[in-house]
Enzyme design. Structure first.
Site, PDB file in Angstrom:
ATOM      1  N   ASP A  80       1.031  -1.115   0.057  1.00 14.56           N
ATOM      2  CA  ASP A  80       0.016   0.130  -0.017  1.00 14.56           C
ATOM      3  C   ASP A  80       0.968   1.201  -0.005  1.00 14.56           C
ATOM      4  OD1 ASP A  80      -2.018  -1.760   0.156  1.00 14.56           O
ATOM      5  OD2 ASP A  80      -2.796  -0.967   2.026  1.00 14.56           O
ATOM      6  N   GLU A 140       3.954   1.747  -0.907  1.00  9.77           N
ATOM      7  CA  GLU A 140       4.396   1.999  -2.578  1.00  9.77           C
ATOM      8  C   GLU A 140       3.423   2.566  -3.402  1.00  9.77           C
ATOM      9  OE1 GLU A 140       6.902  -1.203  -4.353  1.00  9.77           O
ATOM     10  OE2 GLU A 140       6.164  -2.045  -2.516  1.00  9.77           O
ATOM     11  N   ASP A 161       0.748   4.220  -2.582  1.00  7.45           N
ATOM     12  CA  ASP A 161       0.575   5.652  -2.083  1.00  7.45           C
ATOM     13  C   ASP A 161       1.652   6.951  -2.609  1.00  7.45           C
ATOM     14  OD1 ASP A 161      -1.631   4.934  -0.760  1.00  7.45           O
ATOM     15  OD2 ASP A 161      -0.737   4.951   1.313  1.00  7.45           O
ATOM     16  N   SER A 208     -36.079  -5.112 -15.982  1.00  9.28           N
ATOM     17  CA  SER A 208     -35.829  -5.874 -14.554  1.00  9.28           C
ATOM     18  C   SER A 208     -36.229  -7.340 -15.265  1.00  9.28           C
ATOM     19  CB  SER A 208     -36.711  -5.609 -13.597  1.00  9.28           C
ATOM     20  OG  SER A 208     -37.991  -5.237 -13.884  1.00  9.28           O
ATOM     21  N   LEU A 209     -36.007  -8.214 -14.256  1.00 10.94           N
ATOM     22  CA  LEU A 209     -36.186  -9.712 -14.651  1.00 10.94           C
ATOM     23  C   LEU A 209     -37.388 -10.349 -14.033  1.00 10.94           C
ATOM     24  CD1 LEU A 209     -32.441 -10.666 -14.034  1.00 10.94           C
ATOM     25  CD2 LEU A 209     -33.388 -10.759 -16.095  1.00 10.94           C
ATOM     26  N   GLU A 215     -25.537 -16.803 -12.775  1.00  9.45           N
ATOM     27  CA  GLU A 215     -24.841 -15.857 -12.042  1.00  9.45           C
ATOM     28  C   GLU A 215     -25.485 -15.476 -10.572  1.00  9.45           C
ATOM     29  OE1 GLU A 215     -24.648 -12.339 -14.630  1.00  9.45           O
ATOM     30  OE2 GLU A 215     -24.067 -13.512 -15.947  1.00  9.45           O
ATOM     31  N   LYS A 237     -27.314 -12.966  -7.994  1.00 10.98           N
ATOM     32  CA  LYS A 237     -28.100 -11.708  -8.272  1.00 10.98           C
ATOM     33  C   LYS A 237     -27.331 -10.671  -7.097  1.00 10.98           C
ATOM     34  CE  LYS A 237     -32.642 -10.036  -9.126  1.00 10.98           C
ATOM     35  NZ  LYS A 237     -32.639  -8.757  -8.215  1.00 10.98           N
ATOM     36  N   ASP A 296     -27.030  -7.661  -4.733  1.00 13.08           N
ATOM     37  CA  ASP A 296     -28.062  -6.759  -4.309  1.00 13.08           C
ATOM     38  C   ASP A 296     -27.693  -5.413  -3.981  1.00 13.08           C
ATOM     39  OD1 ASP A 296     -30.425  -6.041  -3.328  1.00 13.08           O
ATOM     40  OD2 ASP A 296     -30.399  -7.237  -1.344  1.00 13.08           O
ATOM     41  N   ARG A 309     -30.279   3.149 -12.670  1.00 14.43           N
ATOM     42  CA  ARG A 309     -31.504   2.613 -13.642  1.00 14.43           C
ATOM     43  C   ARG A 309     -32.726   3.774 -13.616  1.00 14.43           C
ATOM     44  NH1 ARG A 309     -35.854  -0.521 -12.464  1.00 14.43           N
ATOM     45  NH2 ARG A 309     -36.507  -1.938 -14.016  1.00 14.43           N
ATOM     46  N   TYR A 340     -22.622  -7.367 -15.272  1.00 16.44           N
ATOM     47  CA  TYR A 340     -23.145  -8.773 -15.744  1.00 16.44           C
ATOM     48  C   TYR A 340     -23.860  -8.304 -17.024  1.00 16.44           C
ATOM     49  CZ  TYR A 340     -26.979  -5.625 -13.823  1.00 16.44           C
ATOM     50  OH  TYR A 340     -27.842  -4.494 -13.578  1.00 16.44           O
ATOM     51  N   CYS A 398     -30.260   6.190  32.061  1.00 11.49           N
ATOM     52  CA  CYS A 398     -29.142   5.739  31.674  1.00 11.49           C
ATOM     53  C   CYS A 398     -28.695   4.500  32.171  1.00 11.49           C
ATOM     54  CB  CYS A 398     -27.732   6.755  31.472  1.00 11.49           C
ATOM     55  SG  CYS A 398     -26.514   6.065  30.947  1.00 11.49           S
ATOM     56  N   CYS A 437     -28.178  10.116  26.883  1.00 13.21           N
ATOM     57  CA  CYS A 437     -27.826  10.312  28.138  1.00 13.21           C
ATOM     58  C   CYS A 437     -27.001  11.796  28.124  1.00 13.21           C
ATOM     59  CB  CYS A 437     -27.037   9.389  28.584  1.00 13.21           C
ATOM     60  SG  CYS A 437     -26.015   9.756  30.128  1.00 13.21           S
ATOM     61  N   CYS A 497     -20.804  10.029  32.803  1.00  9.52           N
ATOM     62  CA  CYS A 497     -21.365   9.034  32.413  1.00  9.52           C
ATOM     63  C   CYS A 497     -20.014   8.188  32.039  1.00  9.52           C
ATOM     64  CB  CYS A 497     -22.229   9.021  31.358  1.00  9.52           C
ATOM     65  SG  CYS A 497     -22.814   7.691  30.715  1.00  9.52           S
TER      66      CYS A 497
END
Ligand code: IVH
Length: 667
Positions: free
Chosen positions: A33, A35, A37, A82-83, A112, A114, A116, A135, A224, A405, A423, A429
């Site tokens: 990471d 290198e 950066d 849509s499907l 595949e 799906k 979400d 969409r 997809y 509380c 609280c 606290c």
């Protein structure tokens, strides 16, 4: 010379994008990471020195910074459909029968997962990402290109040669579960409303105005479907595999299936394994592989006949709610947690479920002893989705939200416009006091890694620290008396504390843990007000004028500085040398040249990023406002500025200037 610089910038950009691909797409990083950066830093440095070579698709643009006030609606080249959904093997057999009747020859499916999340369509021209559109209603969606460019697994510039000159690729933007859980935890701690699930979090993030916040949310995207007149292959599977070589993230779990039986095998395998994935999936998508056969099958009025979604039943179990406990966060917010009779859900034993706040308890009308239905999505802690009222005992009473509380006993309060109970005893606290110090020393704030939660608890229990300022007044001999605090750890601790005094103002401000003030807002406040005294004296109007800061946040700032103990703590912190003003370097370029002048910034600029341009306006005493009104003095117009903005400016007589005019103004 200039050609050399240009080549160097191009080479660095290409290199960085290849490392992004290795890391975010194929999960095979080949450099550390640090290198990475360094490469990015080098690129940014060159682009700052030679802004004429800064390209809109440069990997440096992934950090975001551009603000979109209004997302422009764009019509899709072809509707985003849509499907059809199925829920059983019989439904799938029917689907297969329908295909058999039309396609007499052999056919094969592609299975595949799906994903979400939120559907997105990306247009590429000559290998460059041109536009990203959501969409929407299927016919047209929002142009979210600026935000999408911050998603590191989405290529800004393609690899290889055999991609079409112009094409659209569609996919699903999602928030990985780990990121979602971290984000919600942070929001809960800050007393902010949490997201219900990773899908909502992804959708909310994609529509944020500030792309630098989007950049930090670590969204991801699986692709997809791809469409163009000139694709290299005549089937879906091979084109998706090819697009992986061009830089797109294609799920490694995509499989070909020679028969409907193979489709069932895929579905059953993933029903068991899906809870172990890093992202949410609510089903599988089955597609005919051959484009020619897809064409023959065609579409109904709304749906493709060549593809179908199989939806998994949500993993849901019923169990008994035994009790509710209440947890206190660092800002004092109270979170109710349901304690459940242990039950197995998606392979793990569930004992607790989050209830979030009093409104949710009320909405579910959940009572102690009730039989409740529990579901698990992307969250670590599952949620109660409903109550089986048929099983309710006549003795089950409505839950009365705790009034004091659970930690310190103080009477809780609930502001009318907020969802959480609080609280108010922030000084005494224990959970709050320790939580505030933990936040103060955390990585993004003072970054004192030698002072973890455990040490804070020990020092607090020993009566050595009661607030953030006390940390800087710790005495070596006192700390040495603490259990397991040997000479070396004490040296480390004190050195870490000393080094933290150099932390820049914006991070100190973030560390103070003012309610609703996250990292980005802290930065904005620091650069706008320049020092803590101006911020302390800011009026509600001044805070609201900054834009991007709502009334709740502005009020939180005002309330914070009204507390005498806070003012005292800040004085103590300042007197040991913490940074409560911008550094000389940051202030160096500050003048009053733009005092009283208000600007609207719109479009893309070649010499500044949008964020830098706004920062420069503020550094010179000017004001950034979100939208054009008759009070606006100047509209600084960049490339691709919306036509509506220009019209409005013309109508209201607002002067439209270029970035060069602006530079002349401040020089
Ligand atoms: S293919 C013609 N494949 O599900 C439709 N969609 O209900 C082509 N989705 O809007 C869509 N994962 O947002 C396809 N592997 C996948 C998907 C997928 C998720 C979403 C997509 C679409 C919705 C359809």
């Amino acid at each position: 010379m200039s050609q050399l610089i240009k080549n160097k910038i191009e080479e660095l950009s290409k290199n960085i994008e290849q490392h992004n691909y290795n890391y975010y797409v194929i999960n095979e990083p080949i450099i550390y990471d640090l290198e990475f950066d360094k490469l990015l830093e080098e690129l940014i440095k060159l682009e700052t020195e030679y802004p004429e070579y800064l390209l809109s698709n440069s990997p440096s643009q992934r950090v975001g910074g551009q603000i979109t006030k209004e997302f422009i609606t764009v019509k899709h080249k072809s509707p985003m459909l849509s499907l059809g959904n199925t829920y059983s093997e019989e439904d799938l057999l029917d689907f297969d029968d329908r295909i058999k009747k039309v396609i007499i020859k052999d056919y094969e499916y592609v299975c595949e997962l799906k994903y979400d999340g939120v559907a997105i369509g990306l247009t590429y021209k000559n290998g460059l990402l041109i536009q990203a559109v959501t969409r929407g209603d299927g016919q047209s969606g929002d142009d979210v290109t600026t935000n999408v460019k911050t998603i590191k697994s989405i290529p800004l510039k393609l690899n290889g040669i055999n991609y079409p000159d112009e094409f659209e690729i569609r996919g699903e933007i999602f928030m990985p579960r780990k990121i979602f859980n971290r984000l919600n935890k942070e929001r809960e701690e800050a007393g902010e409303q949490i997201f219900a699930n990773p899908r909502n979090a992804a959708a909310g993030t994609l529509k944020m105005q500030d792309s630098s916040v989007v950049a930090k949310r670590n969204l991801d995207c699986f692709f997809y479907s791809i469409s163009s007149d000139t694709l290299p292959y005549t089937n879906h599977y091979d084109n998706l595999k090819a697009s992986k070589k061009w830089g797109f993230k294609i799920s490694e779990f995509m499989e070909k299936a020679a028969s409907i039986q193979d489709v069932f095998n895929f579905i059953n395998k993933w029903d068991e394994k899906r809870s172990s994935l890093e992202f949410d999936t609510d089903g599988a998508v089955i597609k005919i592989n051959s484009f020619e056969q897809q064409r023959i099958l065609g579409f109904t009025s709304k749906l493709p006949r060549w593809a179908i979604a199989f939806k998994y039943k949500t993993q849901r179990v019923s169990t008994i709610l035994e009790s509710i406990t209440y947890q206190v966060g660092r800002t004092g917010s109270i979170t109710p947690v349901a304690n459940l009779k242990a039950v197995i859900l998606a392979g793990t034993t569930v004992r607790r479920a989050s209830l979030h706040n009093a409104d949710i308890i009320e909405k579910l009308d959940v009572r102690i002893g009730d039989t409740v239905f529990v579901e698990k999505g992307g969250e670590i802690i599952p949620k109660i989705v409903s109550v089986d009222e048929s099983k309710r005992s006549i003795y089950a009473h409505k839950v009365v939200f705790v009034s004091n509380c659970p930690d310190c006993g103080a009477e809780l309060i609930r502001n009318t416009d907020e969802v959480n109970h609080f609280c108010p005893n922030e000084l005494k606290c224990p959970t709050q006091v320790k939580g505030k110090m933990e936040h103060f020393v955390s990585r993004k704030a003072m970054d004192i890694d030698s002072l973890g939660a455990e040490t804070i608890a020990q020092l607090y229990d020993a009566n050595l620290i009661h607030n953030c300022a006390d940390i800087y007044y710790l005495k070596r001999e006192d700390v040495l008396k603490i259990d397991r605090m040997a000479e070396k750890s004490v040296n480390n601790l004190l050195a870490g504390i000393e080094a933290s005094k150099k932390t820049p103002f914006e991070r100190v401000l973030y560390g103070l843990g003012i309610r609703h003030i996250g990292e980005t807002t802290a930065k904005k406040l620091a650069f706008s007000f320049k020092n803590i005294d101006s911020l302390k004296n800011a009026t509600l109007e001044q805070l609201l004028e900054l834009g991007d800061i709502g009334e709740t946040t502005a009020k939180a700032v005002i309330n914070y500085f009204e507390e005498k103990h806070i003012v005292k703590m800040i004085e103590k912190l300042a007197s040991v040398g913490l940074q409560f003003k911008l550094s000389d370097n940051e202030l160096f370029n500050s003048t009053d040249k733009l005092k009283g002048i208000s600007f609207v910034v719109s479009g893309i600029f070649s010499k500044f990023s949008r964020d830098d341009l706004k920062k420069t306006i503020e550094q010179h005493g000017g004001k950034n406002i979100g939208s054009i009104s008759s009070k606006t003095n100047y509209l600084i117009a960049g490339e691709n500025m919306g036509a509506e903005k220009k019209k409005k400016a013309d109508k209201l007589g607002v002067s439209i200037i270029s970035e060069d005019d602006f530079i002349t103004m401040i020089n």
